[in-house]
Write a protein that holds these residues in place. Sequence first.
Motif, PDB file in Angstrom:
ATOM      1  N   SER A   1       0.811  -1.217   0.000  1.00  0.00           N
ATOM      2  CA  SER A   1       0.000   0.000   0.000  1.00  0.00           C
ATOM      3  C   SER A   1       0.844   1.267   0.000  1.00  0.00           C
ATOM      4  O   SER A   1       0.630   2.162  -0.818  1.00  0.00           O
ATOM      5  CB  SER A   1      -0.916  -0.040   1.222  1.00  0.00           C
ATOM      6  N   VAL A   2       1.839   1.329   0.916  1.00  0.00           N
ATOM      7  CA  VAL A   2       2.623   2.560   1.062  1.00  0.00           C
ATOM      8  C   VAL A   2       3.468   2.824  -0.178  1.00  0.00           C
ATOM      9  O   VAL A   2       3.470   3.942  -0.700  1.00  0.00           O
ATOM     10  CB  VAL A   2       3.489   2.505   2.342  1.00  0.00           C
ATOM     11  N   SER A   3       4.155   1.798  -0.689  1.00  0.00           N
ATOM     12  CA  SER A   3       5.028   2.046  -1.844  1.00  0.00           C
ATOM     13  C   SER A   3       4.222   2.385  -3.104  1.00  0.00           C
ATOM     14  O   SER A   3       4.631   3.249  -3.881  1.00  0.00           O
ATOM     15  CB  SER A   3       5.979   0.871  -2.088  1.00  0.00           C
ATOM     16  N   ARG A   4       3.079   1.748  -3.279  1.00  0.00           N
ATOM     17  CA  ARG A   4       2.256   2.058  -4.461  1.00  0.00           C
ATOM     18  C   ARG A   4       1.698   3.477  -4.376  1.00  0.00           C
ATOM     19  O   ARG A   4       1.728   4.235  -5.345  1.00  0.00           O
ATOM     20  CB  ARG A   4       1.110   1.050  -4.581  1.00  0.00           C
TER      21      ARG A   4
ATOM     22  N   VAL B   1       2.793   6.887   8.429  1.00  0.00           N
ATOM     23  CA  VAL B   1       2.581   5.431   8.420  1.00  0.00           C
ATOM     24  C   VAL B   1       3.914   4.702   8.240  1.00  0.00           C
ATOM     25  O   VAL B   1       4.173   3.685   8.877  1.00  0.00           O
ATOM     26  CB  VAL B   1       1.564   5.043   7.312  1.00  0.00           C
ATOM     27  N   HIS B   2       4.782   5.263   7.388  1.00  0.00           N
ATOM     28  CA  HIS B   2       6.085   4.637   7.157  1.00  0.00           C
ATOM     29  C   HIS B   2       6.896   4.555   8.455  1.00  0.00           C
ATOM     30  O   HIS B   2       7.534   3.549   8.739  1.00  0.00           O
ATOM     31  CB  HIS B   2       6.862   5.411   6.095  1.00  0.00           C
TER      32      HIS B   2
ATOM     33  N   MET C   1      -5.999  10.794  -6.808  1.00  0.00           N
ATOM     34  CA  MET C   1      -7.147   9.928  -6.483  1.00  0.00           C
ATOM     35  C   MET C   1      -6.696   8.470  -6.364  1.00  0.00           C
ATOM     36  O   MET C   1      -7.083   7.769  -5.429  1.00  0.00           O
ATOM     37  CB  MET C   1      -8.230  10.053  -7.568  1.00  0.00           C
ATOM     38  N   PHE C   2      -5.843   8.034  -7.290  1.00  0.00           N
ATOM     39  CA  PHE C   2      -5.327   6.659  -7.232  1.00  0.00           C
ATOM     40  C   PHE C   2      -4.427   6.460  -6.013  1.00  0.00           C
ATOM     41  O   PHE C   2      -4.444   5.405  -5.390  1.00  0.00           O
ATOM     42  CB  PHE C   2      -4.573   6.311  -8.521  1.00  0.00           C
ATOM     43  N   ALA C   3      -3.625   7.499  -5.685  1.00  0.00           N
ATOM     44  CA  ALA C   3      -2.737   7.407  -4.518  1.00  0.00           C
ATOM     45  C   ALA C   3      -3.568   7.251  -3.249  1.00  0.00           C
ATOM     46  O   ALA C   3      -3.233   6.446  -2.372  1.00  0.00           O
ATOM     47  CB  ALA C   3      -1.848   8.647  -4.431  1.00  0.00           C
ATOM     48  N   ALA C   4      -4.682   7.994  -3.156  1.00  0.00           N
ATOM     49  CA  ALA C   4      -5.567   7.889  -1.984  1.00  0.00           C
ATOM     50  C   ALA C   4      -6.234   6.514  -1.940  1.00  0.00           C
ATOM     51  O   ALA C   4      -6.411   5.931  -0.875  1.00  0.00           O
ATOM     52  CB  ALA C   4      -6.620   8.987  -2.022  1.00  0.00           C
TER      53      ALA C   4
END
Length: 213
Positions: free
Chosen positions: A48-51, A126-127, A190-193
Amino acid sequence: MTRAPLTAQDCGLFSCHVCGLLSKGVKGSGESRCPRCSAPLHFRKPNSVSRSLALLIAAYIMYIPANLLPIMKTGSMFGAQDDTIMSGVVYLWHSGSWDLALVVFIASILVPLLKLIALTLLLVSVHFRSTWLPLQRTKLYRIVELIGRWSMLDIYVVTILAALVQVGSLATITAGPAALAFGAVVVLTMFAAMAFDPRLIWDPLKKARTEHD
Ligand SMILES: [Zn+2]
Protein backbone atom coordinates in the motif's frame (compact mmCIF):
# COMPACT_ATOMS: atom_id res chain seq x y z
CA MET A 1 -5.09 3.02 29.58
CA THR A 2 -8.05 1.57 27.67
CA ARG A 3 -7.56 -1.74 25.96
CA ALA A 4 -7.09 -1.63 22.21
CA PRO A 5 -10.19 -2.95 20.39
CA LEU A 6 -9.94 -6.36 18.78
CA THR A 7 -9.34 -6.22 15.03
CA ALA A 8 -10.22 -8.77 12.36
CA GLN A 9 -6.50 -9.31 11.84
CA ASP A 10 -6.12 -10.39 15.51
CA CYS A 11 -8.79 -13.07 14.97
CA GLY A 12 -7.16 -14.26 11.74
CA LEU A 13 -10.06 -12.90 9.70
CA PHE A 14 -9.66 -11.23 6.33
CA SER A 15 -11.87 -8.43 5.04
CA CYS A 16 -12.33 -8.94 1.29
CA HIS A 17 -11.16 -5.84 -0.66
CA VAL A 18 -13.77 -6.50 -3.35
CA CYS A 19 -17.03 -7.62 -1.69
CA GLY A 20 -16.30 -6.73 1.95
CA LEU A 21 -17.00 -10.23 3.33
CA LEU A 22 -15.23 -11.00 6.60
CA SER A 23 -13.92 -14.57 6.48
CA LYS A 24 -11.04 -16.87 7.29
CA GLY A 25 -10.57 -17.37 3.56
CA VAL A 26 -10.40 -20.49 1.45
CA LYS A 27 -6.93 -21.93 1.05
CA GLY A 28 -6.23 -22.29 -2.63
CA SER A 29 -2.92 -22.89 -4.30
CA GLY A 30 -0.71 -20.41 -2.43
CA GLU A 31 -2.81 -17.48 -1.20
CA SER A 32 -6.15 -17.41 0.62
CA ARG A 33 -9.18 -16.49 -1.43
CA CYS A 34 -12.58 -15.02 -0.58
CA PRO A 35 -15.22 -17.80 -0.26
CA ARG A 36 -17.84 -15.53 -1.83
CA CYS A 37 -16.16 -13.77 -4.78
CA SER A 38 -12.81 -15.67 -4.81
CA ALA A 39 -10.74 -12.47 -4.85
CA PRO A 40 -7.25 -12.87 -3.30
CA LEU A 41 -7.32 -11.96 0.42
CA HIS A 42 -4.82 -9.83 2.34
CA PHE A 43 -4.92 -8.45 5.89
CA ARG A 44 -3.89 -5.05 4.49
CA LYS A 45 -3.72 -3.77 0.91
CA PRO A 46 -0.46 -5.26 -0.46
CA ASN A 47 2.43 -2.77 -0.88
CA SER A 48 0.00 0.00 0.00
CA VAL A 49 2.62 2.56 1.06
CA SER A 50 5.03 2.05 -1.84
CA ARG A 51 2.26 2.06 -4.46
CA SER A 52 0.68 5.15 -2.97
CA LEU A 53 4.08 6.85 -2.74
CA ALA A 54 4.92 6.10 -6.40
CA LEU A 55 1.61 7.64 -7.52
CA LEU A 56 2.14 10.63 -5.24
CA ILE A 57 5.64 11.32 -6.65
CA ALA A 58 4.18 11.16 -10.16
CA ALA A 59 1.48 13.65 -9.07
CA TYR A 60 4.14 16.02 -7.65
CA ILE A 61 6.00 15.88 -10.99
CA MET A 62 2.83 16.60 -12.98
CA TYR A 63 1.94 19.49 -10.64
CA ILE A 64 4.90 21.47 -12.08
CA PRO A 65 3.78 21.56 -15.78
CA ALA A 66 0.17 21.95 -14.60
CA ASN A 67 1.14 25.32 -13.11
CA LEU A 68 3.87 26.45 -15.52
CA LEU A 69 2.38 25.56 -18.92
CA PRO A 70 -0.59 27.43 -20.42
CA ILE A 71 -3.96 26.00 -19.40
CA MET A 72 -5.87 28.09 -21.90
CA LYS A 73 -5.01 29.49 -25.34
CA THR A 74 -7.16 32.43 -26.37
CA GLY A 75 -7.13 33.59 -29.96
CA SER A 76 -8.94 36.53 -31.51
CA MET A 77 -8.41 39.06 -34.31
CA PHE A 78 -6.35 41.09 -31.81
CA GLY A 79 -3.80 38.33 -31.34
CA ALA A 80 -3.25 35.17 -29.35
CA GLN A 81 -2.71 34.84 -25.64
CA ASP A 82 -1.59 31.94 -23.44
CA ASP A 83 -2.72 31.78 -19.83
CA THR A 84 -1.35 29.65 -17.01
CA ILE A 85 -3.61 28.91 -14.03
CA MET A 86 -1.92 31.66 -12.00
CA SER A 87 -2.00 34.29 -14.79
CA GLY A 88 -5.67 33.41 -15.28
CA VAL A 89 -6.31 34.04 -11.58
CA VAL A 90 -4.43 37.36 -11.74
CA TYR A 91 -6.38 38.37 -14.87
CA LEU A 92 -9.71 37.53 -13.25
CA TRP A 93 -8.69 39.44 -10.09
CA HIS A 94 -7.71 42.58 -12.04
CA SER A 95 -10.83 42.46 -14.22
CA GLY A 96 -13.00 42.70 -11.12
CA SER A 97 -14.15 39.07 -10.86
CA TRP A 98 -12.38 38.59 -7.53
CA ASP A 99 -14.92 35.93 -6.45
CA LEU A 100 -14.25 33.80 -9.53
CA ALA A 101 -10.50 34.40 -9.10
CA LEU A 102 -10.77 33.10 -5.54
CA VAL A 103 -12.72 29.99 -6.61
CA VAL A 104 -10.20 29.14 -9.34
CA PHE A 105 -7.25 29.79 -7.00
CA ILE A 106 -8.69 27.56 -4.26
CA ALA A 107 -9.85 24.78 -6.60
CA SER A 108 -6.86 24.72 -8.96
CA ILE A 109 -3.84 25.71 -6.90
CA LEU A 110 -4.56 25.46 -3.18
CA VAL A 111 -6.66 22.27 -2.95
CA PRO A 112 -4.40 20.10 -5.18
CA LEU A 113 -1.35 21.30 -3.23
CA LEU A 114 -3.00 20.65 0.16
CA LYS A 115 -4.03 17.20 -1.08
CA LEU A 116 -0.44 16.40 -2.05
CA ILE A 117 0.80 17.62 1.36
CA ALA A 118 -1.91 15.66 3.24
CA LEU A 119 -1.07 12.43 1.41
CA THR A 120 2.65 12.99 2.04
CA LEU A 121 1.94 13.48 5.76
CA LEU A 122 -0.15 10.28 5.89
CA LEU A 123 2.47 8.22 4.04
CA VAL A 124 5.42 9.51 6.08
CA SER A 125 3.60 8.99 9.40
CA VAL A 126 2.58 5.43 8.42
CA HIS A 127 6.09 4.64 7.16
CA PHE A 128 7.61 5.64 10.51
CA ARG A 129 4.80 3.80 12.36
CA SER A 130 3.79 7.01 14.13
CA THR A 131 1.15 6.90 16.89
CA TRP A 132 0.51 10.66 16.59
CA LEU A 133 -3.17 11.80 16.40
CA PRO A 134 -4.58 8.69 14.64
CA LEU A 135 -8.18 9.92 14.69
CA GLN A 136 -7.27 13.26 13.10
CA ARG A 137 -5.15 11.50 10.47
CA THR A 138 -8.05 9.16 9.63
CA LYS A 139 -10.34 12.20 9.26
CA LEU A 140 -7.71 13.84 7.03
CA TYR A 141 -7.71 10.71 4.84
CA ARG A 142 -11.51 10.85 4.56
CA ILE A 143 -11.38 14.51 3.51
CA VAL A 144 -8.71 13.75 0.87
CA GLU A 145 -10.88 10.94 -0.53
CA LEU A 146 -14.00 13.12 -0.48
CA ILE A 147 -12.53 16.12 -2.33
CA GLY A 148 -10.95 13.89 -5.00
CA ARG A 149 -14.04 13.92 -7.15
CA TRP A 150 -14.56 17.68 -6.79
CA SER A 151 -11.18 18.88 -7.96
CA MET A 152 -11.73 18.89 -11.73
CA LEU A 153 -13.27 22.36 -11.48
CA ASP A 154 -10.58 24.06 -13.54
CA ILE A 155 -11.13 21.74 -16.47
CA TYR A 156 -14.87 22.55 -16.30
CA VAL A 157 -14.14 26.29 -16.30
CA VAL A 158 -11.99 25.99 -19.45
CA THR A 159 -14.53 23.73 -21.21
CA ILE A 160 -17.45 26.01 -20.39
CA LEU A 161 -15.48 29.09 -21.51
CA ALA A 162 -14.49 27.35 -24.75
CA ALA A 163 -18.09 26.36 -25.43
CA LEU A 164 -19.39 29.86 -24.62
CA VAL A 165 -16.83 31.75 -26.67
CA GLN A 166 -16.80 29.52 -29.74
CA VAL A 167 -20.53 29.84 -30.33
CA GLY A 168 -20.87 32.62 -32.87
CA SER A 169 -17.76 34.58 -32.08
CA LEU A 170 -14.48 35.45 -33.77
CA ALA A 171 -12.45 34.47 -30.72
CA THR A 172 -11.34 30.92 -29.98
CA ILE A 173 -10.41 29.30 -26.72
CA THR A 174 -8.65 25.96 -26.57
CA ALA A 175 -7.32 24.00 -23.61
CA GLY A 176 -3.52 24.18 -23.29
CA PRO A 177 -1.09 21.38 -22.36
CA ALA A 178 -1.41 22.24 -18.65
CA ALA A 179 -5.02 20.98 -18.73
CA LEU A 180 -3.70 17.46 -19.41
CA ALA A 181 -1.09 17.75 -16.65
CA PHE A 182 -3.70 19.15 -14.28
CA GLY A 183 -6.03 16.24 -15.04
CA ALA A 184 -3.13 13.85 -14.42
CA VAL A 185 -2.50 15.43 -10.97
CA VAL A 186 -6.16 14.93 -10.03
CA VAL A 187 -6.30 11.32 -11.29
CA LEU A 188 -2.92 10.37 -9.79
CA THR A 189 -3.81 11.76 -6.33
CA MET A 190 -7.15 9.93 -6.48
CA PHE A 191 -5.33 6.66 -7.23
CA ALA A 192 -2.74 7.41 -4.52
CA ALA A 193 -5.57 7.89 -1.98
CA MET A 194 -7.20 4.65 -3.19
CA ALA A 195 -3.95 2.69 -2.89
CA PHE A 196 -3.43 3.91 0.69
CA ASP A 197 -4.80 1.63 3.42
CA PRO A 198 -6.10 3.81 6.32
CA ARG A 199 -6.01 0.83 8.70
CA LEU A 200 -2.21 1.21 8.65
CA ILE A 201 -2.71 4.42 10.70
CA TRP A 202 -4.08 2.34 13.60
CA ASP A 203 -1.75 -0.69 13.44
CA PRO A 204 1.28 0.85 15.22
CA LEU A 205 -1.04 2.26 17.91
CA LYS A 206 -2.20 -1.23 18.82
CA LYS A 207 1.36 -2.47 19.10
CA ALA A 208 2.29 0.50 21.33
CA ARG A 209 -0.67 -0.25 23.62
CA THR A 210 0.15 -3.96 23.85
CA GLU A 211 3.72 -3.11 24.82
CA HIS A 212 2.40 -0.64 27.42
CA ASP A 213 0.09 -3.27 28.95
ZN1 LIG B 1 -15.07 -11.18 -1.67
